[in-house]
Motif scaffolding. Sequence first.
Motif, short mmCIF file in Angstrom:
data_model
loop_
_atom_site.label_atom_id
_atom_site.label_comp_id
_atom_site.label_asym_id
_atom_site.label_seq_id
_atom_site.Cartn_x
_atom_site.Cartn_y
_atom_site.Cartn_z
N SER A 36 0.85 -1.19 0.00
CA SER A 36 0.00 0.00 0.00
C SER A 36 0.88 1.24 0.00
O SER A 36 2.06 1.19 0.36
CB SER A 36 -0.94 0.01 1.21
OG SER A 36 -0.26 -0.29 2.40
N HIS A 51 -3.66 0.49 -2.76
CA HIS A 51 -3.51 -0.73 -1.99
C HIS A 51 -3.44 -1.93 -2.93
O HIS A 51 -3.81 -1.83 -4.11
CB HIS A 51 -4.64 -0.89 -0.97
CG HIS A 51 -6.01 -0.99 -1.56
ND1 HIS A 51 -6.63 -2.19 -1.81
CD2 HIS A 51 -6.88 -0.03 -1.93
CE1 HIS A 51 -7.84 -1.97 -2.32
NE2 HIS A 51 -8.02 -0.67 -2.41
N TRP A 99 3.80 -5.56 9.72
CA TRP A 99 3.88 -4.68 8.57
C TRP A 99 5.22 -3.95 8.61
O TRP A 99 5.80 -3.73 9.67
CB TRP A 99 2.75 -3.65 8.60
CG TRP A 99 1.38 -4.26 8.51
CD1 TRP A 99 0.63 -4.72 9.56
CD2 TRP A 99 0.62 -4.51 7.33
NE1 TRP A 99 -0.56 -5.23 9.09
CE2 TRP A 99 -0.60 -5.12 7.73
CE3 TRP A 99 0.84 -4.28 5.96
CZ2 TRP A 99 -1.59 -5.49 6.82
CZ3 TRP A 99 -0.15 -4.64 5.06
CH2 TRP A 99 -1.35 -5.24 5.48
N ILE B 102 -5.46 -4.14 4.51
CA ILE B 102 -4.43 -3.12 4.61
C ILE B 102 -4.90 -2.11 5.65
O ILE B 102 -6.05 -2.12 6.07
CB ILE B 102 -4.18 -2.41 3.25
CG1 ILE B 102 -5.49 -2.13 2.53
CG2 ILE B 102 -3.30 -3.26 2.37
CD1 ILE B 102 -6.19 -0.88 2.93
#
Lengths: 110, 116
Positions: A36, A51, A99, B102
Motif C-alpha cells: 500500500s 492498496h 507490517w 491493509i
Amino acid sequence: QSALTQPASVSGSPGQSITISCTGTSNDIGNYNLVSWYQQRPGKAPQLILHEGSKRPSGVSNRFSGSKSGTTASLTISGLQAEDEADYYCCSYAGSSTWVFGGGTSLTVL
Amino acid sequence: EVQLVESGGGLVQPGGSLRLSCVASGFTFSSYEMNWVRQAPGKGLEWISYITNSGSGTFYADSVKGRFTISRDNAKNSLFLQMNSLRAEDTAIYYCAREDSIMDYWGHGILVTVSS
C-alpha cells in the motif's frame, strides 16, 4: 523487520510524471501482494492512496498508479499538480500479522 | 463516516508509563483488526503493534516487544496501548489504524514525549 527502501526525495514540474520506488525483500514485497501507498501532508495523518499494489480507494485521483515487480513496488504520479507535494510512504505486509514501511519520500513540485 | 480518535498522550519521564486510547466510530469495531503505528519527529512511519478483532491475538515490533501491550474493548469500541519502561526514542506521534487487509483508516495521531 528492516524498513523498505525509498528514495529520500523526488521532484518534478507541474504536468510531468514521477515514479517513486520501494524496494523490499522476499520476506515482504516479494512474498505478498499487499503493498500500500500513503500520502502524508505536513501535520496530517497518512492517507491511503493505493492498496494491493495498484488499487485506488474511492476518491483518489486516477493520476496515481502503482505496480510491482519482484521485490520492488512503484508509485507513479502523472500530471503532477502543486497539491501532490507531500511525503509518500510504501508499506508491505511482512507475515505473522506484521507490517513494514518504507522510509518515506518527499515529493517537491517545482 | 469512519473515525478514529486517539487520546492519552503527553509528557512522561524516561522509565515511566502511559496508556493510549483510540475510540472508533462509523463502523463495526469488533469486526476489524487494529494496529498502532508511530512516527518520531521528522522521521518515517513505524508499525509497532497489531491485534485481532477478538483481541485474542497480538503482535509487536521488536522495538517495543516486552514493554508495550495492545488491547481492546469491543463493547466500548476502544483500542488501547499500554506503554511501560518508556525511553527517549519512544517519543513520537502515535496513530491507531484500522486493518481491512491493509491499514485503510487512521486516526489523527497523539503525541507522546519521553523526556526528563
